[in-house]
Design a protein around this motif. Structure first.
Motif, PDB file in Angstrom:
ATOM      1  N   LEU A  45      -9.017  24.265  -4.080  1.00  0.00           N
ATOM      2  CA  LEU A  45     -10.283  24.750  -4.371  1.00  0.00           C
ATOM      3  C   LEU A  45     -10.479  26.308  -4.873  1.00  0.00           C
ATOM      4  O   LEU A  45     -11.307  26.588  -5.742  1.00  0.00           O
ATOM      5  CB  LEU A  45     -11.375  24.364  -3.463  1.00  0.00           C
ATOM      6  CG  LEU A  45     -11.626  23.096  -3.101  1.00  0.00           C
ATOM      7  CD1 LEU A  45     -12.377  22.613  -1.926  1.00  0.00           C
ATOM      8  CD2 LEU A  45     -12.382  22.517  -4.211  1.00  0.00           C
ATOM      9  N   TYR A  63      -1.330  12.090   1.445  1.00  0.00           N
ATOM     10  CA  TYR A  63      -1.905  12.428   2.650  1.00  0.00           C
ATOM     11  C   TYR A  63      -1.772  10.923   3.290  1.00  0.00           C
ATOM     12  O   TYR A  63      -1.286  11.255   4.397  1.00  0.00           O
ATOM     13  CB  TYR A  63      -3.167  12.827   2.643  1.00  0.00           C
ATOM     14  CG  TYR A  63      -4.225  12.433   3.914  1.00  0.00           C
ATOM     15  CD1 TYR A  63      -4.236  13.346   4.925  1.00  0.00           C
ATOM     16  CD2 TYR A  63      -4.909  11.299   3.857  1.00  0.00           C
ATOM     17  CE1 TYR A  63      -4.906  12.867   6.063  1.00  0.00           C
ATOM     18  CE2 TYR A  63      -5.549  11.047   5.114  1.00  0.00           C
ATOM     19  CZ  TYR A  63      -5.620  11.792   6.014  1.00  0.00           C
ATOM     20  OH  TYR A  63      -6.167  11.419   7.064  1.00  0.00           O
ATOM     21  N   PHE A  64      -2.086   9.926   2.674  1.00  0.00           N
ATOM     22  CA  PHE A  64      -1.872   8.684   3.337  1.00  0.00           C
ATOM     23  C   PHE A  64      -0.421   8.194   3.856  1.00  0.00           C
ATOM     24  O   PHE A  64      -0.154   7.690   5.031  1.00  0.00           O
ATOM     25  CB  PHE A  64      -2.487   7.510   2.480  1.00  0.00           C
ATOM     26  CG  PHE A  64      -3.949   7.336   2.186  1.00  0.00           C
ATOM     27  CD1 PHE A  64      -4.636   7.029   3.515  1.00  0.00           C
ATOM     28  CD2 PHE A  64      -4.712   7.369   1.268  1.00  0.00           C
ATOM     29  CE1 PHE A  64      -5.952   6.729   3.675  1.00  0.00           C
ATOM     30  CE2 PHE A  64      -6.146   7.258   1.308  1.00  0.00           C
ATOM     31  CZ  PHE A  64      -6.478   7.143   2.584  1.00  0.00           C
ATOM     32  N   GLN A 118      -5.715  21.559   0.056  1.00  0.00           N
ATOM     33  CA  GLN A 118      -7.012  21.474  -0.358  1.00  0.00           C
ATOM     34  C   GLN A 118      -7.745  22.729  -0.728  1.00  0.00           C
ATOM     35  O   GLN A 118      -8.531  23.043  -1.759  1.00  0.00           O
ATOM     36  CB  GLN A 118      -7.662  20.304   0.276  1.00  0.00           C
ATOM     37  CG  GLN A 118      -9.313  20.004  -0.210  1.00  0.00           C
ATOM     38  CD  GLN A 118      -9.327  19.244  -1.434  1.00  0.00           C
ATOM     39  OE1 GLN A 118      -8.216  18.569  -1.984  1.00  0.00           O
ATOM     40  NE2 GLN A 118     -10.241  19.513  -2.082  1.00  0.00           N
ATOM     41  N   ALA A 119      -7.695  23.449   0.274  1.00  0.00           N
ATOM     42  CA  ALA A 119      -8.598  24.793   0.580  1.00  0.00           C
ATOM     43  C   ALA A 119      -7.983  25.687  -0.619  1.00  0.00           C
ATOM     44  O   ALA A 119      -8.762  26.120  -1.440  1.00  0.00           O
ATOM     45  CB  ALA A 119      -8.385  25.550   1.826  1.00  0.00           C
ATOM     46  N   GLU A 130      -5.120  17.502  -7.840  1.00  0.00           N
ATOM     47  CA  GLU A 130      -5.758  16.688  -6.548  1.00  0.00           C
ATOM     48  C   GLU A 130      -5.318  15.331  -6.505  1.00  0.00           C
ATOM     49  O   GLU A 130      -5.315  14.863  -5.365  1.00  0.00           O
ATOM     50  CB  GLU A 130      -7.232  16.927  -6.695  1.00  0.00           C
ATOM     51  CG  GLU A 130      -8.009  18.252  -6.795  1.00  0.00           C
ATOM     52  CD  GLU A 130      -7.898  18.743  -5.553  1.00  0.00           C
ATOM     53  OE1 GLU A 130      -8.741  18.124  -4.862  1.00  0.00           O
ATOM     54  OE2 GLU A 130      -7.227  19.738  -5.169  1.00  0.00           O
ATOM     55  N   VAL A 131      -5.083  14.688  -7.442  1.00  0.00           N
ATOM     56  CA  VAL A 131      -4.736  13.232  -7.356  1.00  0.00           C
ATOM     57  C   VAL A 131      -3.376  12.992  -6.772  1.00  0.00           C
ATOM     58  O   VAL A 131      -3.356  12.070  -5.900  1.00  0.00           O
ATOM     59  CB  VAL A 131      -4.512  12.703  -8.885  1.00  0.00           C
ATOM     60  CG1 VAL A 131      -3.624  11.235  -8.876  1.00  0.00           C
ATOM     61  CG2 VAL A 131      -5.716  12.313  -9.755  1.00  0.00           C
ATOM     62  N   LEU A 142      -0.091   7.563   7.610  1.00  0.00           N
ATOM     63  CA  LEU A 142       0.177   6.164   8.073  1.00  0.00           C
ATOM     64  C   LEU A 142       1.616   5.679   8.408  1.00  0.00           C
ATOM     65  O   LEU A 142       1.853   4.875   9.028  1.00  0.00           O
ATOM     66  CB  LEU A 142      -0.400   5.130   6.832  1.00  0.00           C
ATOM     67  CG  LEU A 142      -1.819   5.165   6.431  1.00  0.00           C
ATOM     68  CD1 LEU A 142      -1.965   4.234   5.679  1.00  0.00           C
ATOM     69  CD2 LEU A 142      -2.801   5.208   7.600  1.00  0.00           C
ATOM     70  N   PHE A 188       0.821  -1.264  -0.120  1.00  0.00           N
ATOM     71  CA  PHE A 188      -0.005   0.107   0.217  1.00  0.00           C
ATOM     72  C   PHE A 188       0.832   1.172   0.121  1.00  0.00           C
ATOM     73  O   PHE A 188       0.396   2.225  -0.537  1.00  0.00           O
ATOM     74  CB  PHE A 188      -0.830   0.113   1.402  1.00  0.00           C
ATOM     75  CG  PHE A 188      -2.071   0.993   1.020  1.00  0.00           C
ATOM     76  CD1 PHE A 188      -2.827   1.229  -0.001  1.00  0.00           C
ATOM     77  CD2 PHE A 188      -2.213   1.854   2.136  1.00  0.00           C
ATOM     78  CE1 PHE A 188      -3.785   2.125  -0.031  1.00  0.00           C
ATOM     79  CE2 PHE A 188      -3.211   2.665   2.298  1.00  0.00           C
ATOM     80  CZ  PHE A 188      -4.110   2.819   1.190  1.00  0.00           C
ATOM     81  N   PHE A 239      -3.218  18.477   4.266  1.00  0.00           N
ATOM     82  CA  PHE A 239      -4.268  18.265   3.523  1.00  0.00           C
ATOM     83  C   PHE A 239      -5.197  19.328   3.427  1.00  0.00           C
ATOM     84  O   PHE A 239      -5.641  19.701   2.352  1.00  0.00           O
ATOM     85  CB  PHE A 239      -5.207  16.872   3.840  1.00  0.00           C
ATOM     86  CG  PHE A 239      -5.992  16.479   2.896  1.00  0.00           C
ATOM     87  CD1 PHE A 239      -5.535  15.301   1.966  1.00  0.00           C
ATOM     88  CD2 PHE A 239      -7.248  16.799   2.712  1.00  0.00           C
ATOM     89  CE1 PHE A 239      -6.291  14.931   1.145  1.00  0.00           C
ATOM     90  CE2 PHE A 239      -8.101  16.211   1.755  1.00  0.00           C
ATOM     91  CZ  PHE A 239      -7.566  15.439   0.978  1.00  0.00           C
ATOM     92  N   LEU A 240      -5.449  19.905   4.503  1.00  0.00           N
ATOM     93  CA  LEU A 240      -6.453  21.180   4.392  1.00  0.00           C
ATOM     94  C   LEU A 240      -5.707  22.234   3.855  1.00  0.00           C
ATOM     95  O   LEU A 240      -6.642  22.857   3.168  1.00  0.00           O
ATOM     96  CB  LEU A 240      -7.023  21.390   5.962  1.00  0.00           C
ATOM     97  CG  LEU A 240      -7.535  20.404   6.631  1.00  0.00           C
ATOM     98  CD1 LEU A 240      -8.232  20.602   7.842  1.00  0.00           C
ATOM     99  CD2 LEU A 240      -8.957  19.965   5.706  1.00  0.00           C
ATOM    100  N   TYR A 266      -3.185  16.221   8.573  1.00  0.00           N
ATOM    101  CA  TYR A 266      -4.425  17.151   8.384  1.00  0.00           C
ATOM    102  C   TYR A 266      -4.355  18.365   7.645  1.00  0.00           C
ATOM    103  O   TYR A 266      -4.869  19.083   6.875  1.00  0.00           O
ATOM    104  CB  TYR A 266      -5.225  17.116   9.993  1.00  0.00           C
ATOM    105  CG  TYR A 266      -5.970  16.321  10.334  1.00  0.00           C
ATOM    106  CD1 TYR A 266      -7.035  15.505   9.336  1.00  0.00           C
ATOM    107  CD2 TYR A 266      -6.210  15.484  11.500  1.00  0.00           C
ATOM    108  CE1 TYR A 266      -7.779  14.739   9.725  1.00  0.00           C
ATOM    109  CE2 TYR A 266      -6.947  14.736  11.852  1.00  0.00           C
ATOM    110  CZ  TYR A 266      -7.808  14.356  10.932  1.00  0.00           C
ATOM    111  OH  TYR A 266      -8.801  13.243  11.620  1.00  0.00           O
ATOM    112  N   ILE A 272      -4.055  13.032  -2.243  1.00  0.00           N
ATOM    113  CA  ILE A 272      -4.638  11.696  -1.281  1.00  0.00           C
ATOM    114  C   ILE A 272      -3.680  10.730  -1.054  1.00  0.00           C
ATOM    115  O   ILE A 272      -3.428  10.568   0.316  1.00  0.00           O
ATOM    116  CB  ILE A 272      -5.857  11.478  -1.980  1.00  0.00           C
ATOM    117  CG1 ILE A 272      -6.773  12.312  -2.538  1.00  0.00           C
ATOM    118  CG2 ILE A 272      -6.553  10.316  -1.130  1.00  0.00           C
ATOM    119  CD1 ILE A 272      -7.425  11.721  -3.659  1.00  0.00           C
ATOM    120  N   VAL A 281      -0.593  12.415  12.454  1.00  0.00           N
ATOM    121  CA  VAL A 281      -1.801  12.555  12.175  1.00  0.00           C
ATOM    122  C   VAL A 281      -2.315  14.247  11.926  1.00  0.00           C
ATOM    123  O   VAL A 281      -2.839  14.818  10.996  1.00  0.00           O
ATOM    124  CB  VAL A 281      -2.832  12.064  13.316  1.00  0.00           C
ATOM    125  CG1 VAL A 281      -4.491  12.506  13.033  1.00  0.00           C
ATOM    126  CG2 VAL A 281      -2.821  10.471  13.096  1.00  0.00           C
TER     127      VAL A 281
END
Lengths: 492, 475
Positions: free
Chosen positions: A167, A140-141, A163-164, A133-134, A145, A104, A159-160, A156, A137, A152
């Protein structure tokens, strides 16, 4: 079609390595390595046999004028090569570090690389945003992980933030799409057609800011940088390499590819602010780096400082500065990637990143010490290594535009000296107070370091191939400035 | 009635007939599998006869509007209902009381939803609305021996009855002023509403209808029932409420207000804008505070309906396309998420706490994978259908220059990411083994989830065919 392969190979390799985990946990890394090696070979073939621009276009969602439009000019080419190369290095650097859910992990790593390659190749704005965007994620993992203690929170935040801002760019893309459609009656996301869009000054400024903020978060520039130290510090080694070496570069690439050509006039009006932010990033990043005890965090802050040169040079917008920016992108990717791999190696051996607990490691690990020395010198901009050329050209270019900013930015050379020498002094030199005894770089690590050293030296001594490759881009890009200056009655 | 009319009504007839047949079957012999299969056959027959509805001539029949638009929405609702049946099959399999009537109620609720989507008259509007609501009361309370379900049913019953009363009163006011009960004509009358004397009666009536619709869609400020009912209802029924019940009302909303051109009528425009903004903000903010997956999804669906309203407010054909497409993506992701939850649950043993999902990736990688992509789609990330859906919504919003709403959409959906990530983090963190026994393998669930996952990626990567389908059928 070769461009599609560049994106498909990592993605398919990632999927395959996830699947092979069922056979044996040892397999995924070999599959991932093979896939990235194949990707690098394909990229090298592209560079060797198709020196001009290459294109690939099929309709994707024709209802909205969205095409699957990939194109590779010199700028994209050097960045794709960097992606394939650093991807291979990242896979190699994760070889022993990642033991849990390896399949993974490599799936996420290679999917990120696939997304990054897509970002560097896409010339349809929707497709660009899609790849943008691809790559998010899986990254992020990777942080969430396989990261370190505070993973963690860091994931976060990463990502935030991204992502913000992503957008926001998305809304800007849509606005551009509609304004172009209303002007011409032809609704399309095709970059080459959107290039000539006529915008009112206010609209151009707002849309430009939408793009720029997204790229400035990725870059990162003050005041959008606060995700970076956390993400880089908490990510596993391969993640840090990809983050610092490639993900930041997507922001730089976005500025060069989209912000400058699409909004020439707005860029000109905004240039003083952006250049000031660039200088502020250079100095602030360096100052922050001084204060860190965590070696990874320290290197992360030096990235903020080095990427300030990119923002500064891009908005200075002249030949020298743009060549310098491209060099800086490449060399910072390699040198910081190498430093993160070295720190990862240290952490694997010493189980700490605390700079105060290190010292005198050269005696125990001469090869590691040598590599550390070399890349620290690259980071401080020692002539003969690639980074010098990048930063020096940027400064030359900026001096033409604003001597004051150039002088302030050149302070960055001094600060870089301080932190780079500190890294060397406090880790590999001095007394070995903790009495560390660790094995030196193994064959795999030595090979990685050797490859990266050769590359940074080559870029420092003979950068001409890079300049030749990006020359068409840089020379074309200068045109709108001249035009916009002429429009405003200024001498170019 | 002409044979052509009969053909056009076949989907509704199939649904009604299936309910009767299942009831007869249960009267003769109680067979759980038989009832489920018969239900699926009935839904399948209804779906296969939809082309007759799409090509109906005349369009208007028995106070129903039968055209491509109705056929598309009916197809969507029937498929979602079939998904709920598949989910229920394994969910209810260990239930000790009578299980077969559950499917009758599901069929009746689907019939109600389909009538609602097809209604062109206040009478059919109310009929569908009530048939749906009454079936849902009993569905929510169906496993009545276990705690919480009755409570949820009452929490649904009381506001639903109140909203029905509002709906009736609103209809009466509109009828009193305009003398009209036909939805499409009322829509056209709304256009010139400002120029007529006494239009405040019309506005008052419409507001009451909007209250009823807002309740069914769980739009803020009429959303208060949603988290409790989502939590208390059996997971397949929650899926049904989140998709079929809302989808039918969205179909009606578009039919009622699209001809009205609400962009120009200031009052309604502001009412809906406010509802959209408040739903997006409240839904996303309140979801942050939850520790129950079903409640998180409840608040998330409040927010999603807020997003849908943004596109709805854009008006015109683009709004219909965007809302319909988004609804499809929302259906897939919502059914998928609740499909995973119900695969892990049974009556009285809902797997709903976020803590239950800790470390789930190691225990069940396949269900984790499905749940992950469904959540990513709800969050609107690429490669999934939700990404194209969000794009379509934003496209409609920006195209109509609804800047404030689009900015709110962007900001709140960023906030929304946080709670979606919380679910993902819970799934992937390390946790002690063996918190719960593994669910037994179920063909129906596996088939459903595999299909939904496939659709999710298909729509995310190749949305062209479905967009073309929506454009040809819905316009």
């Amino acid at each position: 079609m070769i461009l599609v392969w560049l994106i498909v190979i990592p993605a398919a390799g990632g999927l395959l390595s996830w699947l092979t985990q069922r056979v044996s946990p040892a397999w995924p890394k070999y599959v991932a390595f093979t896939a990235m090696a194949a990707d690098l070979i394909v990229a090298a073939c592209l560079a060797a046999f198709r020196p001009g621009a290459t294109e690939f276009m099929v309709p994707w969602i024709p209802q909205f004028g969205i095409d699957f439009y990939l194109a590779c000019d010199g700028l994209s080419l050097v960045l794709v090569l960097l992606t394939a190369f650093l991807g291979l290095m990242a896979v190699a650097s994760a070889w022993t570090e990642i033991r849990d859910r390896t399949g993974f992990f490599y799936f996420n790593l290679l999917l990120t690389l696939s997304g990054i390659t897509g970002v560097f190749l896409a010339l349809d704005l929707f497709l660009f945003y899609f790849f943008w965007e691809v790559m998010l994620i899986p990254m992020y993992f990777i942080i969430a992980l396989w990261g370190h203690e505070n993973r963690v929170y860091a994931s976060y935040k990463f990502f935030l933030f991204t992502q913000a801002s992503g957008l926001l760019m998305f809304v800007a893309i849509l606005a551009l799409y509609f304004l172009h459609g209303q002007n011409t009656g032809h609704y399309t996301f095709n970059y080459t057609q959107l290039l000539g869009t006529r915008l009112s000054p206010a609209a151009a400024m707002l849309i430009m800011l939408g793009f720029l903020i997204a790229f400035a978060v990725k870059l990162p520039s003050i005041p959008f940088h606060s995700w970076l130290p956390d993400a880089h510090t908490e990510a596993p080694t391969a993640g840090s390499v990809i983050l610092a070496g490639l993900l930041l570069k997507t922001g730089a690439y976005g500025i060069l590819r989209f912000v400058l050509p699409l909004f020439a006039t707005a860029v000109h009006h905004f240039a003083p602010v952006a250049m000031a932010l660039g200088v502020a990033s250079i100095l602030y990043g360096a100052l922050q780096a001084f204060g860190q005890r965590d070696l990874k965090r320290m290197i992360a802050y030096t990235s903020v400082s080095h990427m300030g040169f990119v923002l500064l040079g891009a908005f200075a917008w002249n030949r020298l500065a743009l060549y310098g920016v491209v060099m800086q992108i490449l060399c910072h990717g390699i040198s910081t990637g190498a430093l993160f791999i070295l720190v990862g190696g240290l952490q694997e051996r010493l189980h700490t990143r605390d700079i105060d607990l290190m010292g005198g490691l050269w005696a125990a690990m001469p090869r590691m010490g040598g590599a550390m020395m070399l890349f620290a010198m690259a980071s401080l901009g020692l002539p003969g290594l690639g980074n010098f050329i990048g930063e020096f050209l940027v400064l030359l270019g900026v001096f033409e535009v604003s001597p004051v900013l150039a002088v302030l930015a050149s302070l960055g050379f001094i600060t870089a000296c301080v932190y780079s020498v500190w890294i060397v002094q406090r880790t590999i030199q001095g007394p070995n107070a903790q009495e560390w005894k660790s094995p030196d770089l193994c064959g795999r690590e030595t090979a990685v370091m050797a490859a990266m050293s050769v590359l940074i030296l080559w870029l420092g001594l003979y950068p001409r191939p890079v300049f030749t490759a990006v020359a068409p881009y840089v020379e074309n890009l200068r045109a709108p400035v001249v035009v916009s200056q002429a429009l405003r009655g200024e001498s170019p | 009635m002409t044979p052509a009319g009969l053909l056009a009504l076949l989907p509704l007839i199939c649904l009604g007939a299936a309910a009767v047949l299942v009831m007869l079957l249960v009267a003769v012999r109680r067979t759980y599998t038989g009832a489920a299969v018969l239900t699926l056959v009935g839904l399948g027959a209804a779906f296969l006869t939809l082309p007759f509805t799409a090509g109906a001539n005349p369009h208007r029949l028995f106070l129903l509007m039968l055209n491509g638009y109705t056929a598309f929405y009916a197809g969507l609702l029937v498929l979602a209902a079939a998904a709920s049946v598949l989910m229920s099959f394994s969910y209810m399999s260990n239930y000790l009381q009578n299980r077969e009537e559950f499917f009758i109620l599901l069929l009746l609720a689907t019939l109600g939803a389909t009538v609602l989507a097809a209604s062109d008259h206040f009478a059919t509007f109310f009929l569908g609305f009530e048939l749906l609501s009454v079936s849902l009361y009993s569905l929510i309370a169906y496993p009545y021996m276990t705690q919480g379900h009755i409570e949820a049913a009452i929490k649904y019953l009381v506001p639903a009855s109140v909203s029905s009363a509002f709906l009736l009163f609103g209809m009466a006011l509109i009828y009193a002023w305009s003398g009209q009960m036909e939805i499409s004509r009322i829509g056209f009358q709304l256009r010139s509403i400002q120029s007529h004397a006494g239009h405040q009666w019309m506005i008052a009536g419409l507001s009451m209808i909007v209250v009823a619709i807002g309740f069914k869609l769980a739009l803020a400020p009429f959303h208060l029932w949603a988290p409790d009912v989502y939590q208390g209802a059996p997971a397949p029924v929650t899926a049904f409420i989140a998709t079929v019940s809302k989808g039918a009302v969205v179909a009606l909303l578009l039919r009622l207000f699209t001809p009205a051109d609400i962009q120009t009528g200031a009052t309604l425009f502001y009412v809906f804008s406010l509802m959209a903004a408040v739903s997006m903000i409240a839904g996303n903010l309140l979801a942050l505070l939850q520790n129950n997956v079903k409640r998180i999804l409840a608040y998330s669906s409040i927010a999603h309906l807020g997003y849908i309203l943004v596109a709805f407010l854009a008006g015109g054909a683009r709004a219909i396309d965007a809302v319909t497409f988004y609804l499809v993506t929302y259906f897939i992701a919502t059914l998928g998420s609740f499909g995973v939850i119900s695969a892990l649950s049974s009556p009285g043993r809902e797997m709903e706490d976020l803590a239950d999902y800790r470390g789930f990736s190691r225990r069940n990688p396949w269900l984790t994978g499905v749940f992950t992509v469904m959540v990513l789609s709800l969050a609107g990330l690429p490669l999934t259908a939700g990404f194209i859906g969000k794009f379509y919504l934003a496209l409609a919003g920006v195209g109509a220059a609804l800047w404030t709403l689009v900015i709110i959409l962007v900001l709140t959906s960023t906030i929304g990411l946080y709670y979606y990530l919380r679910i993902l983090v819970a799934l992937f963190v390390a946790a002690p083994e063996g918190l719960r026994p593994e669910p037994p393998f179920s063909y129906s669930n596996t088939f459903l989830l595999a299909l939904l996952t496939f659709l999710l990626f298909w729509l995310g990567v190749m949305p062209t065919p479905i967009i073309a389908l929506i454009r040809t059928m819905v316009r």
